[in-house]
Design a protein around this motif. Structure first.
Motif, PDB file in Angstrom:
ATOM      1  N   ARG A  85       0.808  -1.217   0.000  1.00 33.13           N
ATOM      2  CA  ARG A  85       0.000   0.000   0.000  1.00 33.13           C
ATOM      3  C   ARG A  85       0.846   1.274   0.000  1.00 33.13           C
ATOM      4  NH1 ARG A  85      -2.657   3.808   2.709  1.00 33.13           N
ATOM      5  NH2 ARG A  85      -4.913   4.075   2.404  1.00 33.13           N
ATOM      6  N   PRO A  86       1.951   1.345   0.769  1.00 37.29           N
ATOM      7  CA  PRO A  86       2.768   2.565   0.734  1.00 37.29           C
ATOM      8  C   PRO A  86       3.333   2.851  -0.656  1.00 37.29           C
ATOM      9  CG  PRO A  86       3.315   1.254   2.669  1.00 37.29           C
ATOM     10  CD  PRO A  86       2.439   0.401   1.810  1.00 37.29           C
ATOM     11  N   LEU A  87       3.644   1.794  -1.417  1.00 39.89           N
ATOM     12  CA  LEU A  87       4.169   1.998  -2.767  1.00 39.89           C
ATOM     13  C   LEU A  87       3.110   2.641  -3.657  1.00 39.89           C
ATOM     14  CD1 LEU A  87       6.387   1.659  -4.846  1.00 39.89           C
ATOM     15  CD2 LEU A  87       5.599  -0.685  -5.237  1.00 39.89           C
ATOM     16  N   LEU A  88       1.870   2.215  -3.512  1.00 35.82           N
ATOM     17  CA  LEU A  88       0.781   2.830  -4.276  1.00 35.82           C
ATOM     18  C   LEU A  88       0.631   4.297  -3.890  1.00 35.82           C
ATOM     19  CD1 LEU A  88      -1.766   2.794  -6.087  1.00 35.82           C
ATOM     20  CD2 LEU A  88      -3.049   1.997  -4.086  1.00 35.82           C
ATOM     21  N   ALA A  89       0.667   4.583  -2.586  1.00 35.07           N
ATOM     22  CA  ALA A  89       0.536   5.973  -2.134  1.00 35.07           C
ATOM     23  C   ALA A  89       1.651   6.835  -2.709  1.00 35.07           C
ATOM     24  CB  ALA A  89       0.544   6.020  -0.604  1.00 35.07           C
ATOM     25  N   SER A  90       2.873   6.313  -2.715  1.00 34.51           N
ATOM     26  CA  SER A  90       3.992   7.070  -3.276  1.00 34.51           C
ATOM     27  C   SER A  90       3.805   7.301  -4.762  1.00 34.51           C
ATOM     28  CB  SER A  90       5.306   6.317  -3.031  1.00 34.51           C
ATOM     29  OG  SER A  90       5.575   6.208  -1.652  1.00 34.51           O
ATOM     30  N   MET A  91       3.286   6.317  -5.461  1.00 35.74           N
ATOM     31  CA  MET A  91       3.056   6.441  -6.899  1.00 35.74           C
ATOM     32  C   MET A  91       2.065   7.562  -7.194  1.00 35.74           C
ATOM     33  SD  MET A  91       4.221   4.717  -9.544  1.00 35.74           S
ATOM     34  CE  MET A  91       3.896   4.432 -11.296  1.00 35.74           C
ATOM     35  N   LEU A  92       1.110   7.772  -6.294  1.00 43.71           N
ATOM     36  CA  LEU A  92       0.086   8.795  -6.479  1.00 43.71           C
ATOM     37  C   LEU A  92       0.522  10.159  -5.943  1.00 43.71           C
ATOM     38  CD1 LEU A  92      -2.988   6.632  -5.441  1.00 43.71           C
ATOM     39  CD2 LEU A  92      -2.399   7.347  -7.759  1.00 43.71           C
ATOM     40  N   ARG A 125      -4.546  -8.078   1.147  1.00 44.47           N
ATOM     41  CA  ARG A 125      -4.146  -9.396   1.643  1.00 44.47           C
ATOM     42  C   ARG A 125      -3.295  -9.201   2.881  1.00 44.47           C
ATOM     43  NH1 ARG A 125      -0.518 -13.114  -2.149  1.00 44.47           N
ATOM     44  NH2 ARG A 125       1.155 -11.862  -1.247  1.00 44.47           N
ATOM     45  N   ASP A 126      -3.548 -10.016   3.891  1.00 44.19           N
ATOM     46  CA  ASP A 126      -2.797  -9.891   5.136  1.00 44.19           C
ATOM     47  C   ASP A 126      -1.307 -10.047   4.875  1.00 44.19           C
ATOM     48  OD1 ASP A 126      -5.088  -9.521   6.546  1.00 44.19           O
ATOM     49  OD2 ASP A 126      -5.315 -11.636   7.105  1.00 44.19           O
ATOM     50  N   ALA A 127      -0.526  -9.189   5.515  1.00 40.45           N
ATOM     51  CA  ALA A 127       0.923  -9.224   5.362  1.00 40.45           C
ATOM     52  C   ALA A 127       1.564  -9.771   6.634  1.00 40.45           C
ATOM     53  CB  ALA A 127       1.443  -7.817   5.066  1.00 40.45           C
ATOM     54  N   VAL A 128       2.872  -9.872   6.593  1.00 41.32           N
ATOM     55  CA  VAL A 128       3.622 -10.291   7.772  1.00 41.32           C
ATOM     56  C   VAL A 128       3.406  -9.242   8.859  1.00 41.32           C
ATOM     57  CG1 VAL A 128       5.938 -10.759   8.651  1.00 41.32           C
ATOM     58  CG2 VAL A 128       5.321 -11.414   6.311  1.00 41.32           C
ATOM     59  N   PRO A 129       3.227  -9.654  10.105  1.00 43.24           N
ATOM     60  CA  PRO A 129       3.022  -8.669  11.180  1.00 43.24           C
ATOM     61  C   PRO A 129       4.097  -7.581  11.158  1.00 43.24           C
ATOM     62  CG  PRO A 129       2.678 -10.890  12.000  1.00 43.24           C
ATOM     63  CD  PRO A 129       3.174 -11.043  10.601  1.00 43.24           C
ATOM     64  N   GLY A 130       3.652  -6.331  11.253  1.00 44.45           N
ATOM     65  CA  GLY A 130       4.581  -5.211  11.204  1.00 44.45           C
ATOM     66  C   GLY A 130       4.817  -4.673   9.815  1.00 44.45           C
ATOM     67  N   GLU A 131       4.388  -5.404   8.802  1.00 46.79           N
ATOM     68  CA  GLU A 131       4.553  -4.967   7.416  1.00 46.79           C
ATOM     69  C   GLU A 131       3.228  -4.412   6.893  1.00 46.79           C
ATOM     70  OE1 GLU A 131       7.286  -4.964   5.388  1.00 46.79           O
ATOM     71  OE2 GLU A 131       8.468  -5.514   7.156  1.00 46.79           O
ATOM     72  N   PRO A 132       3.283  -3.474   5.912  1.00 45.30           N
ATOM     73  CA  PRO A 132       2.035  -2.939   5.340  1.00 45.30           C
ATOM     74  C   PRO A 132       1.294  -4.005   4.547  1.00 45.30           C
ATOM     75  CG  PRO A 132       3.938  -2.182   4.083  1.00 45.30           C
ATOM     76  CD  PRO A 132       4.477  -2.874   5.297  1.00 45.30           C
ATOM     77  N   SER A 133      -0.019  -3.848   4.451  1.00 38.91           N
ATOM     78  CA  SER A 133      -0.819  -4.818   3.706  1.00 38.91           C
ATOM     79  C   SER A 133      -0.523  -4.718   2.214  1.00 38.91           C
ATOM     80  CB  SER A 133      -2.308  -4.577   3.955  1.00 38.91           C
ATOM     81  OG  SER A 133      -2.666  -3.273   3.532  1.00 38.91           O
ATOM     82  N   ASN A 134      -0.724  -5.827   1.529  1.00 40.20           N
ATOM     83  CA  ASN A 134      -0.534  -5.873   0.085  1.00 40.20           C
ATOM     84  C   ASN A 134      -1.893  -5.831  -0.606  1.00 40.20           C
ATOM     85  OD1 ASN A 134       2.309  -6.079  -0.001  1.00 40.20           O
ATOM     86  ND2 ASN A 134       2.176  -8.238   0.583  1.00 40.20           N
TER      87      ASN A 134
END
Length: 495
Positions: A85-92, A125-134
């Motif tokens: 999700r952070p990658l999408l936000a950065s792209m926008l 989709r659930d991610a590894v704990p502590g990581e942003p969702s995919n």
């Protein structure tokens, strides 16, 4: 990204549908009704499979998505899948760094993702704990864009590039960037990943790059690929590629590019990882994002003014309907040999009723759809018994069936240009204007645009109207394009 036909795509969507709960699923299916056609689905898996079908996805995208939703979806289509999700936000262009809040944009992104998720088009989709969702996207939605954001290839995530760096390649990148090589390879990759996710550090790196590397990276930033490009064929291009490859700034599909690797003859398509592309764009967003509707000239109106204006419009239309239908009763229109009411009859009805040609066509199509007019089987259009009952009703009772008929039409009743003539010469296309009440191909895009028109008007807010002193049509067209950008693209729309 997995194909819709792959069971894992269905399974992943099923997991998302379960998180919606009964009420959320009910709301989704209320808008994606084609998933419930006969034979009715019996399991959640069958529902998910239907929701992922290309036709269903395309209908949802055409009829239900606002501009922010479409822009978010296109950005996702250009990014690796699943997408953090952070990658999408950065792209926008929504900064993730501390001290650079963008609450308005973030809220709009959240609303867009919520809408896409509620329609079963994009889900987390659930991610590894502590990581942003995919984020996962329905494949059929991604395929609506052949070259999302104008990019020749879908972007590779830098995380994928770093994961494929081993041994000498990883050591070279760390040494060239003056990063420590202490720790395990996993720790070294984490360090390299953090370095390249810092947009300012990547931009500073480029500032001190040799001219060939700057030229190459500028080219890649604009075009995403050097395949068959003169810059990749030149010695300067190779020098620039070597400099960037030593610093793990390039990718080829899902592999990092090594120094000395050639991009000739499509052996490799050199491209920038998504994070590097975003960093090199600087303050310029890598993908467009318009979280708010366009500014439209509004004027305050009272409830009484709204009622009077609406009543006047309805009365005007009913007066037109009464005169047009009366002309048809007095002299039933003759049909052309191939069906429909031709120009000669339309001209006669126009003169007899005193209405405009467009109003005549609108009334005829609405009355026919409402059951007030019908073919008699002998090449004529006659009034029905429903017309007799219609004439006895009060104005509200007369207006309602005609307005509902217009609302549900899957074509544009006032269109006069044959569809076939809009896409070049066609020997089979009829000459002259399209007859009224002729057999037409149904177009969901027409109905979607009409719905979007009403949604755009409703979005103006209570006791607000467009200021007629300005470009009323242009302002409303901009508003319509924001509320339903893809609804305008249909077989009946001019290029």
């Amino acid at each position: 990204m997995v194909s819709d036909s792959n069971p894992s795509a269905v399974d992943q969507l099923c997991d998302h549908l379960r998180t919606l709960g009964p009420h959320g699923l009910e709301q989704l299916l209320a808008e994606r009704r084609d998933a419930l056609t006969e034979p009715r689905p019996r399991t959640l898996s069958e529902i998910a499979e239907r929701l992922l079908r290309p036709g269903s996805v395309q209908r949802a995208a055409t009829q239900l998505l606002s501009l922010p939703c479409v822009e978010v979806a296109e950005a996702l289509a250009a990014l690796p899948a699943p997408c953090p999700r952070p990658l999408l936000a950065s792209m926008l262009g929504l900064p993730q760094e501390l001290g650079k809040p963008n609450d308005d944009g973030e809220a709009a992104l959240e609303r867009a993702l919520g809408r896409l998720s509620a329609l079963g088009l994009v889900w987390a989709r659930d991610a590894v704990p502590g990581e942003p969702s995919n984020l996962i996207m329905a494949e059929a939605l991604r395929e609506l864009w052949k070259e999302p954001l104008g990019l020749r290839n879908r972007l590779v995530g830098f995380e994928t590039v770093v994961e494929n760096l081993h041994g000498e390649g990883l050591a070279t990148a760390l040494d060239t960037l003056a990063l420590t090589d202490a720790g395990s390879e996993s720790e070294q990759r984490t360090m390299l990943l953090a370095h390249h996710r810092d947009g300012q550090r990547v931009r500073d790196l480029l500032t001190h790059a040799p001219a060939p590397a700057q030229e190459l990276l500028k080219h890649l930033r604009q075009y995403n690929s050097t395949t068959y490009s003169s810059i990749s064929m030149s010695s300067a291009g190779q020098e620039g590629q070597n400099w960037a490859a030593e610093r793990a700034l390039l990718s080829s599909k899902d592999r990092p590019v090594s120094p000395g690797a050639s991009g000739f003859f499509m052996e490799r398509e050199t491209q920038l990882p998504a994070e590097v592309l975003i960093a090199l764009r600087g303050p310029e967003p890598a993908a467009p994002f318009h979280p708010r509707p366009p500014q439209t000239p509004l004027t305050a109106v009272t409830s009484q003014q709204i009622t009077e204006a609406a009543s006047a419009a309805a009365v005007t239309f009913l007066a037109q309907a009464a005169t047009v239908l009366h002309a048809c009763v007095q002299q039933p229109p003759a049909l052309l040999k191939d069906g429909g009411i031709g120009t000669r009859e339309l001209t006669r009805i126009t003169k007899a009723s005193g209405c405009t040609p467009a109003a005549v066509r609108l009334v005829l199509e609405c009355a026919h759809a409402a059951g007030l007019l019908a073919h008699d089987g002998q090449q004529r259009i006659l009034a029905t018994t429903a017309y007799d009952a219609w004439t006895a009703r009060d104005p509200a009772g007369q207006y309602t069936p005609l307005a509902l008929a217009w609302r549900m039409m899957r074509f544009t009743p006032t269109r006069t240009t044959p569809i076939a003539t809009r896409y070049g010469t066609d020997d089979d296309a009829p000459d002259g204007p399209t007859p009224a009440l002729a057999s037409r191909a149904e177009c969901e895009g027409c109905r979607a645009t009409r719905t979007a028109l009403l949604d755009s008007a409703a979005a103006l807010g209570p006791q607000q109207a467009l200021d007629t002193a300005d470009d009323l049509l242009g302002a409303f067209a901009d508003l319509l394009a924001w509320h339903r950008p893809r609804a305008r693209f249909c077989a009946c729309t001019e290029k």
